[in-house]
Design an enzyme around this catalytic site. Structure first.
Site, short mmCIF file in Angstrom:
data_model
loop_
_atom_site.label_atom_id
_atom_site.label_comp_id
_atom_site.label_asym_id
_atom_site.label_seq_id
_atom_site.Cartn_x
_atom_site.Cartn_y
_atom_site.Cartn_z
N GLU A 91 -4.38 5.75 -2.14
CA GLU A 91 -5.07 6.93 -2.67
C GLU A 91 -6.49 7.06 -2.13
O GLU A 91 -7.12 8.12 -2.29
CB GLU A 91 -5.12 6.88 -4.20
CG GLU A 91 -3.77 7.04 -4.88
CD GLU A 91 -3.20 8.44 -4.76
OE1 GLU A 91 -3.95 9.35 -4.36
OE2 GLU A 91 -2.00 8.63 -5.04
N GLU A 122 8.14 -13.98 -3.65
CA GLU A 122 6.91 -14.34 -4.35
C GLU A 122 6.74 -15.85 -4.48
O GLU A 122 5.66 -16.34 -4.75
CB GLU A 122 6.84 -13.68 -5.72
CG GLU A 122 7.72 -14.29 -6.79
CD GLU A 122 7.46 -13.68 -8.16
OE1 GLU A 122 7.23 -14.46 -9.09
OE2 GLU A 122 7.48 -12.44 -8.27
#
Length: 310
Positions: A91, A122
């Site tokens: 953004e 992960e």
């Protein structure tokens, strides 16, 4: 003790894995009670963040010092934290006109993990180390490791490598005294208590991460001159909505009518900052661009340099 027994014992100590006894039978509650209960849990998030405002402010100040010297902000996480880091980073270019490489989100498993859960990656500290090493970090960069538990191996591997490169490292977790907080140079640990759905850290922990990342990127951009008053003056108008927002921003900043605001924007190739400077000072488009360049894009400073003609 095998690794799974050790892991179970470790998870049992984490606030993010605890169960809320007041919510031990969700199916027995009415939908209205469920909504109300979840809302009450969510209300705890801003209060918890409020206990860490001094720490967050310090992180932003140190980040900005480095960004002014050409440094980057890199978020790294797995699962929900990784997605939130990518979201916040993505953004920044349309909101603040930044280069896509200035604020970057790194998620375990790469872009495919944005839509599909890739849970096992992960657990790989070496993958985190490899992914962050690809950025060729230096002492001007800042790397924020995000992990609800504060123990995600992928994030720990990334932060260890980032720290060795000389980058500023931040350990952002939702458990106190976390391995991530212990490893990073700056510790940011915000506990929001057991989740509404036990262990589902996309809920309060995820909301906490979203709010704090918003703070870090937005307020860093304020300090870097990407705003004027409380207006987005470096936004990139890539669609009709943003072009209309650019015009409204110029109108709000200058008091000009829509026709004058539109004409000013056209004269400076859509630069909101330059259009405001043209309207408030009477500078030509070329002079406005030069004035902003001299002041490294700080509109407030460029305005001070220019004698208003109105």
């Amino acid at each position: 003790m095998d690794k799974y027994t050790e892991l179970r014992a470790e998870l049992a100590t984490l606030t993010t894995e605890a169960s809320n006894p007041a919510l031990d039978d969700l199916a027995a509650m009415s939908t209205l009670d469920l909504v109300s209960a979840m809302n009450q849990e969510d209300l705890k998030v801003p209060l918890a963040i409020g206990t860490a405002v001094s720490t967050i402010a310090n992180i932003i100040d140190q980040l900005v010092l480095r960004m002014r010297q050409g440094g980057r902000l890199i978020y790294v996480g797995a699962g929900t934290p990784g997605r939130l880091g990518v979201l916040d980073a993505s953004e920044c270019p349309p909101t603040f006109g930044t280069d896509p490489g200035l604020v970057v989100g790194v998620i375990a498993g790469g872009d495919s993990a944005l839509k599909n859960a890739i849970e096992n990656i992960e657990d790989s500290a070496s993958a985190g180390s490899r992914d962050i090493a690809a950025f060729d970090l230096n002492g001007h960069d800042t790397v924020v490791g995000i992990s609800a538990s504060g123990r995600t191996p992928y994030v720990l591997g990334a932060i260890e490598t980032a720290k060795a490169s000389g980058a500023l490292t931040v350990g952002f977790a939702c458990n106190a005294r976390s391995p991530l907080g212990n490893l990073a140079e700056l510790r940011l640990e915000i506990e929001v208590g057991p989740e509404f759905l036990t262990g589902s850290t996309r809920l309060k922990a995820g909301t906490t991460q979203k709010m704090v990342l918003n703070m870090i990127s937005t307020l860093a951009m304020v300090r870097l001159g990407k705003t004027y008053r409380n207006l987005m003056v470096d936004l990139q108008a890539g669609n009709d909505k943003l072009r209309a927002r650019s015009e409204r921003t110029v109108i709000r900043a200058t008091g000009a009518d829509p026709r004058a605001a539109s004409a000013a924007l056209d004269s400076v190739d859509g630069s909101v900052k330059a259009a405001i400077l043209v309207l408030l000072t009477g500078l030509s488009p070329a002079q406005a661009a030069s004035a902003l360049e001299r002041r490294a894009g700080f509109l407030q400073e460029a305005l001070k340099d220019s004698q208003p003609s109105l």
